[in-house]
Design an enzyme around this catalytic site. Structure first.
Site, mmCIF file in Angstrom:
data_model
loop_
_atom_site.group_PDB
_atom_site.id
_atom_site.type_symbol
_atom_site.label_atom_id
_atom_site.label_comp_id
_atom_site.label_asym_id
_atom_site.label_seq_id
_atom_site.Cartn_x
_atom_site.Cartn_y
_atom_site.Cartn_z
ATOM 1 N N SER A 1 0.869 -1.167 0.000
ATOM 2 C CA SER A 1 0.000 0.000 0.000
ATOM 3 C C SER A 1 0.901 1.209 0.000
ATOM 4 O O SER A 1 2.083 1.117 0.346
ATOM 5 C CB SER A 1 -0.879 0.004 1.259
ATOM 6 O OG SER A 1 -1.471 1.266 1.481
ATOM 7 N N LYS B 1 1.921 -3.219 6.205
ATOM 8 C CA LYS B 1 2.310 -2.933 4.825
ATOM 9 C C LYS B 1 3.793 -2.559 4.725
ATOM 10 O O LYS B 1 4.422 -2.817 3.690
ATOM 11 C CB LYS B 1 1.413 -1.840 4.244
ATOM 12 C CG LYS B 1 -0.046 -2.270 4.128
ATOM 13 C CD LYS B 1 -0.203 -3.577 3.329
ATOM 14 C CE LYS B 1 -1.641 -3.937 3.079
ATOM 15 N NZ LYS B 1 -1.797 -5.152 2.244
ATOM 16 N N TYR C 1 -2.311 -0.766 10.404
ATOM 17 C CA TYR C 1 -2.354 -1.165 8.999
ATOM 18 C C TYR C 1 -1.011 -0.921 8.322
ATOM 19 O O TYR C 1 -0.462 -1.812 7.654
ATOM 20 C CB TYR C 1 -3.458 -0.375 8.296
ATOM 21 C CG TYR C 1 -3.544 -0.597 6.801
ATOM 22 C CD1 TYR C 1 -4.111 -1.749 6.277
ATOM 23 C CD2 TYR C 1 -3.070 0.373 5.912
ATOM 24 C CE1 TYR C 1 -4.200 -1.944 4.908
ATOM 25 C CE2 TYR C 1 -3.165 0.186 4.534
ATOM 26 C CZ TYR C 1 -3.730 -0.975 4.039
ATOM 27 O OH TYR C 1 -3.811 -1.158 2.680
#
Length: 282
Positions: A146, A165, A161
């Site tokens: 991402s 990533k 998150y």
């Protein structure tokens, strides 16, 4: 040409029932690949596969939970039994974890985002990559990270998150280094906003607490549906990167460039401060 290289070859795409995975599976099938579509949601997965088959495309399905190691091995076995050697592995399945300060995030949510976003790729490295290296044919091992794998968004509370990533980016960089002399190219997809269902938490497995709603990240669904790029454009971007031997990071737009440049400047400034300190104390 990519079509000439991959026509008649075989691919696995995870997270293939919707979004980037569905669009990329379609793009690969259209250039003549045999594609195994994998996803945790069987109903939309089978419906999508039926649609692709009606177009005369060569696909099959494997409904699975990529957060389980045994599921990744079973998926690899299925793909080889169904189509033969694997030439493209697109490790695309992922879940969001936005909008909650990390100290308030339930442990089950930590476990879920780590298992899906990190460990699924670890399992793919262990169970898929060796098979691809063994046949010594050209191929691609592509991981979806991402833009959050290169920066933490202070407005979206993406610490948990982004942590996963960042790990995907690091694993991909390591794999690219380790396999630079092999026939397998490693790429990492770092998309900005894409119009997908990333914010959906309905697929959380029972062992991580089961189906849930995360109203704190409702803004994510609204934002990416309003401003996100269409998944088919991202799929085209991926195929273009596969054609270019100089690409490793696959970006979908440059909107985050200033933020990432500022982050790198902060790192460079830290080196300057360290050099100044060492000059003073020596």
């Amino acid at each position: 040409m990519l079509t000439e290289k991959l026509k008649g070859k075989n691919a696995i795409v995870t997270g293939a029932a919707s979004g980037i995975g569905a669009a990329t599976a379609l793009a690969l099938a259209r250039i003549g690949m045999n594609v195994v579509l994998a996803d945790i949601k069987p109903e939309p997965l089978y419906a999508y596969a039926k649609e692709l088959k009606s177009q005369g495309l060569s696909v099959d399905v494997f409904a699975t939970d990529v957060s389980e190691e045994s599921a990744i091995k079973a998926m690899a076995d299925f793909a080889e039994q169904r189509f033969g050697d694997i030439h493209v592995a697109f490790n695309n399945a992922g879940v969001a974890m936005h909008g909650t300060p990390m100290h308030l995030l339930p442990i089950q949510d930590w476990q879920w985002v780590i298992n899906v976003n990190i460990l699924s790729i670890v399992y793919s490295i262990h169970h898929l990559l060796p098979r691809m290296l063994r046949h010594r044919q050209p191929g691609y091992f592509i991981n979806t990270a991402s833009i959050g794998g290169l920066q933490v968004n202070p407005n979206w509370l993406t610490g948990a998150y982004s942590m996963t990533k960042y790990a995907v980016v690091a694993m991909s960089e390591g794999l690219a280094q380790e396999n630079k002399d092999s026939a397998i190219r490693v790429l990492v997809l770092c998309p900005s906003a894409v119009a997908t269902n990333l914010g959906d938490s309905a697929s959380r497995p029972t062992r991580f607490g089961g189906v849930t709603q995360r109203p704190e990240q409702a803004f994510l669904a609204q934002t990416i549906q309003k401003h996100g790029l269409p998944p088919d454009l991202v799929a085209r971007r991926i195929l273009r990167a596969m054609e270019d031997p100089n690409e490793f990071f696959i970006f979908t737009d440059s909107s985050a460039r200033p933020v990432i440049e500022n982050r790198h400047k902060r790192i460079q400034d830290a080196f300057d401060l360290t050099d100044a300190f060492l000059q003073q104390v020596r």
